[in-house]
Design a protein around this motif. Structure first.
Motif, PDB file in Angstrom:
ATOM      1  N   LEU A  63       2.687   6.700  -0.264  1.00 15.84           N
ATOM      2  CA  LEU A  63       3.344   5.446  -0.632  1.00 15.84           C
ATOM      3  C   LEU A  63       2.671   4.257   0.047  1.00 15.84           C
ATOM      4  O   LEU A  63       2.463   3.216  -0.575  1.00 15.84           O
ATOM      5  CB  LEU A  63       4.833   5.487  -0.266  1.00 15.84           C
ATOM      6  N   ALA A  64       2.333   4.423   1.321  1.00  9.47           N
ATOM      7  CA  ALA A  64       1.671   3.341   2.063  1.00  9.47           C
ATOM      8  C   ALA A  64       0.331   2.994   1.430  1.00  9.47           C
ATOM      9  O   ALA A  64       0.002   1.816   1.238  1.00  9.47           O
ATOM     10  CB  ALA A  64       1.489   3.733   3.523  1.00  9.47           C
ATOM     11  N   LYS A  65      -0.429   4.015   1.086  1.00  6.37           N
ATOM     12  CA  LYS A  65      -1.739   3.802   0.476  1.00  6.37           C
ATOM     13  C   LYS A  65      -1.598   3.073  -0.860  1.00  6.37           C
ATOM     14  O   LYS A  65      -2.318   2.123  -1.135  1.00  6.37           O
ATOM     15  CB  LYS A  65      -2.449   5.138   0.290  1.00  6.37           C
ATOM     16  N   ALA A  66      -0.656   3.516  -1.690  1.00 10.89           N
ATOM     17  CA  ALA A  66      -0.433   2.880  -2.986  1.00 10.89           C
ATOM     18  C   ALA A  66      -0.015   1.420  -2.826  1.00 10.89           C
ATOM     19  O   ALA A  66      -0.430   0.560  -3.609  1.00 10.89           O
ATOM     20  CB  ALA A  66       0.628   3.641  -3.771  1.00 10.89           C
ATOM     21  N   ALA A  67       0.789   1.138  -1.807  1.00  9.92           N
ATOM     22  CA  ALA A  67       1.300  -0.218  -1.587  1.00  9.92           C
ATOM     23  C   ALA A  67       0.325  -1.090  -0.803  1.00  9.92           C
ATOM     24  O   ALA A  67       0.555  -2.288  -0.657  1.00  9.92           O
ATOM     25  CB  ALA A  67       2.637  -0.153  -0.859  1.00  9.92           C
ATOM     26  N   GLY A  68      -0.735  -0.483  -0.268  1.00  6.17           N
ATOM     27  CA  GLY A  68      -1.712  -1.252   0.494  1.00  6.17           C
ATOM     28  C   GLY A  68      -1.218  -1.695   1.855  1.00  6.17           C
ATOM     29  O   GLY A  68      -1.597  -2.763   2.346  1.00  6.17           O
ATOM     30  N   ILE A  69      -0.368  -0.862   2.455  1.00  8.48           N
ATOM     31  CA  ILE A  69       0.137  -1.171   3.792  1.00  8.48           C
ATOM     32  C   ILE A  69      -0.127   0.012   4.719  1.00  8.48           C
ATOM     33  O   ILE A  69      -0.496   1.091   4.268  1.00  8.48           O
ATOM     34  CB  ILE A  69       1.651  -1.513   3.779  1.00  8.48           C
ATOM     35  N   SER A  70       0.086  -0.198   6.005  1.00  7.82           N
ATOM     36  CA  SER A  70      -0.148   0.864   6.979  1.00  7.82           C
ATOM     37  C   SER A  70       0.980   1.894   6.929  1.00  7.82           C
ATOM     38  O   SER A  70       2.100   1.601   6.483  1.00  7.82           O
ATOM     39  CB  SER A  70      -0.231   0.275   8.388  1.00  7.82           C
TER      40      SER A  70
END
Length: 80
Positions: free
Chosen positions: A25-32
């Motif tokens: 989810l973090a990768k998809a959202a571009g967050i850590s």
């Protein structure tokens, strides 16, 4: 502060054979990953709408039904 239902939706996806991780989810959202952890564990007050939309999109695909931002937020029950 809103209470997010992301963990519950991730569990629902797991029961359907779709493993959705906080890292994914973090990768998809571009967050850590720590930022996603804070959202999933209700340690943040207001994630950006774009992040919530991305989470909803990933969960929609995994669950095979539309998930909206409203679905991510626990509804408060009126005590009156």
């Amino acid at each position: 502060m809103p209470q997010f239902q992301i963990r519950e939706l991730m569990e629902e996806a797991r029961k359907k054979g779709q493993r959705i991780t906080q890292t994914a989810l973090a990768k998809a959202a571009g967050i850590s990953h720590p930022s996603m952890w804070a959202i999933v564990n209700n340690e943040t007050t207001a994630p950006a709408p774009a992040i919530l939309l991305t989470i909803a999109d990933v969960l929609s695909e995994a669950l095979g039904r539309e998930i909206t931002i409203d679905d991510l937020i626990e509804k408060e029950e009126d005590g009156s």
